[in-house]
Design a protein around this motif. Structure first.
Motif, PDB file in Angstrom:
ATOM      1  N   ASN A  54      36.553  37.467  50.285  1.00  0.00           N
ATOM      2  CA  ASN A  54      37.309  38.668  50.665  1.00  0.00           C
ATOM      3  C   ASN A  54      37.039  39.041  52.120  1.00  0.00           C
ATOM      4  O   ASN A  54      37.958  39.410  52.862  1.00  0.00           O
TER       5      ASN A  54
ATOM      6  N   ASN B  88      27.819  35.796  44.871  1.00  0.00           N
ATOM      7  CA  ASN B  88      29.139  36.382  44.645  1.00  0.00           C
ATOM      8  C   ASN B  88      30.135  35.767  45.626  1.00  0.00           C
ATOM      9  O   ASN B  88      30.359  36.272  46.725  1.00  0.00           O
ATOM     10  N   GLN B  89      30.723  34.662  45.196  1.00  0.00           N
ATOM     11  CA  GLN B  89      31.659  33.917  46.031  1.00  0.00           C
ATOM     12  C   GLN B  89      32.832  34.778  46.477  1.00  0.00           C
ATOM     13  O   GLN B  89      33.228  34.777  47.652  1.00  0.00           O
ATOM     14  N   GLN B  90      33.408  35.543  45.549  1.00  0.00           N
ATOM     15  CA  GLN B  90      34.622  36.294  45.855  1.00  0.00           C
ATOM     16  C   GLN B  90      34.387  37.346  46.922  1.00  0.00           C
ATOM     17  O   GLN B  90      35.260  37.601  47.763  1.00  0.00           O
TER      18      GLN B  90
END
Length: 259
Positions: free
Chosen positions: A133, A127-129
């Protein structure tokens, strides 16, 4: 987000990382870099398994992970080791947060070889995002390499070197750094500052690289095959930065290395 660096710390290094190492991470932040740390924990896992009289074995360098072993792996990696690193980072003024693969759906995995390895996994998605974040608010993510299964039920033990490479590729990191107990790849007691992946393989064949350094450089090469432009082997015992340069051995893909 530019200038992300993924730093992999082996479990044998956690207790002996120097103050200079953490000072260097702080300096990297101050010069615009965004560090992500991925850690292992092999020695501590071995110790607790022995104390609990739980048998463990390795197959091709990977720990066969039964459900009983997995409970210990999670306890050590996501508990003791992650918290120890987070405390050391905060001691040096570095805001950090410990996460596992199940936090925020960070890492998903499938079983690598259930029959022979049990709950050892291969990462299928990062999960890159979620990581971006955390970086955007100035946090250094400290990742224990445990991933959740696609069924949201099983969870898997992931090789920390492999996890670091997968995370680095997912966030398009500038480089991935493998922290060791030596200042880099050595030849005649001198640091090899730059090498291509093929040169590293030749050094292994010639016996220049041997023993515990082999899996480290192979993990670096694996990260290059996954899409990274360069990987580094550095020391956790000596100053990491000289001027604006990171001290160690840089391993590059063939095309980038000849430019």
């Amino acid at each position: 987000m530019e200038k992300i660096i993924v730093i992999k710390c082996g479990g044998s290094m956690i207790d002996t990382l120097s103050d200079d190492f953490f000072i260097a991470i702080k300096k990297l932040q101050e010069t615009g870099f965004h560090p992500i740390i991925v850690h292992g924990g092999g020695p501590a896992i071995n110790e607790l398994l022995e104390n609990l009289q739980i048998k463990t074995e390795f197959i091709n360098g990977l720990r066969k992970t039964t459900k009983e072993v997995m409970e210990v792996v999670e306890m050590v990696l996501s508990g003791t080791i992650t918290n120890k690193l987070v405390r050391k980072l905060h001691k040096h003024g570095i805001s950090s947060i410990g996460v596992t693969g199940s936090d925020g759906g960070l890492m998903y995995a499938k079983p690598k070889d259930v029959e022979n390895l049990g709950l050892v996994g291969e990462i299928t998605r990062v999960n890159q995002q979620f990581l971006l974040n955390l970086l955007s608010i100035g946090m250094v993510p400290v990742i224990s390499p445990i991933a959740i299964g696609m069924d949201f039920e099983d969870y898997y033990n992931i090789n920390a070197d492999t996890a670091a490479g997968e995370v680095a590729v997912a966030v398009n990191a500038e480089k991935v750094i493998f922290v060791t107990d030596v200042p880099g790849v050595l030849k005649d007691n001198e640091i090899i500052e730059k090498a291509t992946a093929s040169e590293i393989l030749r050094f292994i064949d010639d016996g220049i690289i041997s023993g515990g350094m082999i899996p480290k450089v192979m993990a670096a090469i694996h990260s290059l095959k996954g899409g990274m432009k360069e990987a580094m082997i550095v020391s956790g015992h000596t100053p990491l930065i000289a001027g604006e340069n990171i001290i160690g051995t840089t391993i590059k893909r063939e095309l980038e290395a000849v430019k």
